[in-house]
Design a protein around this motif. Sequence first.
Motif, PDB file in Angstrom:
ATOM      1  N   UNK A 253      38.419  66.744 114.216  1.00 52.53           N
ATOM      2  CA  UNK A 253      37.931  68.024 114.725  1.00 52.53           C
ATOM      3  C   UNK A 253      39.017  69.072 114.588  1.00 52.53           C
ATOM      4  N   UNK A 254      38.757  70.051 113.706  1.00 51.92           N
ATOM      5  CA  UNK A 254      39.758  71.084 113.463  1.00 51.92           C
ATOM      6  C   UNK A 254      39.952  72.005 114.661  1.00 51.92           C
ATOM      7  N   UNK A 255      38.932  72.151 115.502  1.00 53.94           N
ATOM      8  CA  UNK A 255      39.048  73.049 116.647  1.00 53.94           C
ATOM      9  C   UNK A 255      39.930  72.492 117.750  1.00 53.94           C
ATOM     10  N   UNK A 256      40.341  71.212 117.634  1.00 57.95           N
ATOM     11  CA  UNK A 256      41.187  70.600 118.652  1.00 57.95           C
ATOM     12  C   UNK A 256      42.564  70.245 118.112  1.00 57.95           C
ATOM     13  N   UNK A 257      42.955  70.845 117.009  1.00 62.42           N
ATOM     14  CA  UNK A 257      44.267  70.569 116.422  1.00 62.42           C
ATOM     15  C   UNK A 257      45.386  71.005 117.362  1.00 62.42           C
ATOM     16  N   UNK A 258      45.263  72.202 117.942  1.00 58.67           N
ATOM     17  CA  UNK A 258      46.304  72.695 118.842  1.00 58.67           C
ATOM     18  C   UNK A 258      46.417  71.812 120.091  1.00 58.67           C
ATOM     19  N   UNK A 259      45.278  71.346 120.638  1.00 55.69           N
ATOM     20  CA  UNK A 259      45.313  70.476 121.813  1.00 55.69           C
ATOM     21  C   UNK A 259      45.986  69.144 121.498  1.00 55.69           C
ATOM     22  N   UNK A 260      45.729  68.598 120.320  1.00 60.70           N
ATOM     23  CA  UNK A 260      46.375  67.328 119.942  1.00 60.70           C
ATOM     24  C   UNK A 260      47.883  67.510 119.791  1.00 60.70           C
ATOM     25  N   UNK A 261      48.310  68.625 119.255  1.00 62.00           N
ATOM     26  CA  UNK A 261      49.746  68.874 119.115  1.00 62.00           C
ATOM     27  C   UNK A 261      50.424  69.012 120.473  1.00 62.00           C
ATOM     28  N   UNK A 262      49.801  69.719 121.386  1.00 62.12           N
ATOM     29  CA  UNK A 262      50.390  69.850 122.723  1.00 62.12           C
ATOM     30  C   UNK A 262      50.477  68.498 123.422  1.00 62.12           C
ATOM     31  N   UNK A 263      49.450  67.674 123.268  1.00 60.54           N
ATOM     32  CA  UNK A 263      49.501  66.343 123.879  1.00 60.54           C
ATOM     33  C   UNK A 263      50.611  65.506 123.261  1.00 60.54           C
ATOM     34  N   UNK A 264      50.785  65.589 121.949  1.00 57.65           N
ATOM     35  CA  UNK A 264      51.847  64.832 121.294  1.00 57.65           C
ATOM     36  C   UNK A 264      53.234  65.289 121.742  1.00 57.65           C
ATOM     37  N   UNK A 265      53.392  66.589 122.035  1.00 55.55           N
ATOM     38  CA  UNK A 265      54.677  67.100 122.475  1.00 55.55           C
ATOM     39  C   UNK A 265      55.002  66.719 123.912  1.00 55.55           C
ATOM     40  N   UNK A 266      54.005  66.601 124.758  1.00 50.64           N
ATOM     41  CA  UNK A 266      54.250  66.414 126.183  1.00 50.64           C
ATOM     42  C   UNK A 266      54.049  64.975 126.675  1.00 50.64           C
ATOM     43  N   UNK A 267      53.483  64.108 125.860  1.00 48.87           N
ATOM     44  CA  UNK A 267      53.196  62.765 126.355  1.00 48.87           C
ATOM     45  C   UNK A 267      54.461  61.950 126.589  1.00 48.87           C
ATOM     46  N   UNK A 268      55.565  62.308 125.938  1.00 52.56           N
ATOM     47  CA  UNK A 268      56.818  61.586 126.172  1.00 52.56           C
ATOM     48  C   UNK A 268      57.411  61.896 127.539  1.00 52.56           C
ATOM     49  N   UNK A 269      56.930  62.941 128.212  1.00 50.23           N
ATOM     50  CA  UNK A 269      57.464  63.309 129.522  1.00 50.23           C
ATOM     51  C   UNK A 269      56.842  62.513 130.659  1.00 50.23           C
ATOM     52  N   UNK A 270      55.817  61.736 130.387  1.00 51.72           N
ATOM     53  CA  UNK A 270      55.108  60.988 131.427  1.00 51.72           C
ATOM     54  C   UNK A 270      55.639  59.554 131.480  1.00 51.72           C
TER      55      UNK A 270
END
Length: 359
Positions: free
Chosen positions: A176-193
């Motif tokens: 889904x191209x409309x969720x590319x930005x959301x996937x990138x943000x999740x990839x950047x922040x998931x290491x903080x959990x």
Amino acid sequence: MSPPPKAPPPGTRRGPVLLELDEAPRPDSRPPRSETVLDDLQSPADAPQIDVSDAPVPQPRTMQMVTRLVGRPPSRLTRLFLNAGAALFVFLLGVMALDFIDGLLTRMPLLGWIAVALFALFTLAALGMALREWRAWRRIAQIDGLQRQAGAALAADSLDQARAVTDGLVALYARRADMEWQRQRLAERRAETFDAQTLLTLAEAELLAGLDQQARREIEAAARTVAATTALVPLAFADVAAALAANLRMIRRMAEIYGGRAGAVGGWRLARTVMTHLIATGAVAAGDDLIHTVAGGGILAKLSRRFGEGLVNGALTARVGIAAMEVCRPLPFLAQPRPKVGNLVTRGLRGLFGTDDKG
């Protein structure tokens, strides 16, 4: 004749003189206390209620009929009858088509080969539709599996299981191209959990928050359609057909929004799953409270019976939409607010009168 009183010696103080008078008691000017007046007065609890009408409460007959049509599972004998009848019809239709093509090849070979090509094309199209239905149902099963894995990860507080669920979510929305930005943000922040609850909450906020807003819009539109149809269409069973179509379309849109694909057969099975979930969660048993809360009881029925029924049917449609969200959503509601029937119906009716906020 009595002697005069003696004068007090000089230097002594003269005290007060008390005179006792034998007077009759003064009559009380106040009227006597009447116990009967106090007894006849009513307490505030006995006062009649305000804005209570004896008019019957509007009943959601349209949505009750839709629920019976969709949610009632057929018996085993009925399923056997339908499946055997469908198989027999397809078999006889195929034999008749082959016999017709064989005779056509004998009489007119050119037309016979054209018929063979058309029959082969129809067969390929039927196989393609069957494959699409299978893939759609498998995708819905994948979402159901993610729900169960998320529940197990939260119950066990397992970070590894939560990471597996997050990877499944990313794979589900990878195309889904409309969720590319959301996937990138999740990839950047998931290491903080560092725990399962925080990771799944982050995945819900990044991937599902926007999808929840789209799902709410679909529910509001379906509730608005059902309410307006019930209130304005006086034809028998026309409102039932319109409500059935609106609910099926809404449930299909719920599946598409959250990453599933519901075909013709899959959409009907998904609708039955939603109705089963609605019954299992006790939402159908709370219908009386919904009627009194949303429809305003007998006052709305006194003003307009059809409008009251339309409002209650729209509220039940919103409840069906919330159940569809819970079935089609890959994660349970963790930090995001769960939609409420009253808010959805209010916004839907605002859109009916052209004042809905598009922001």
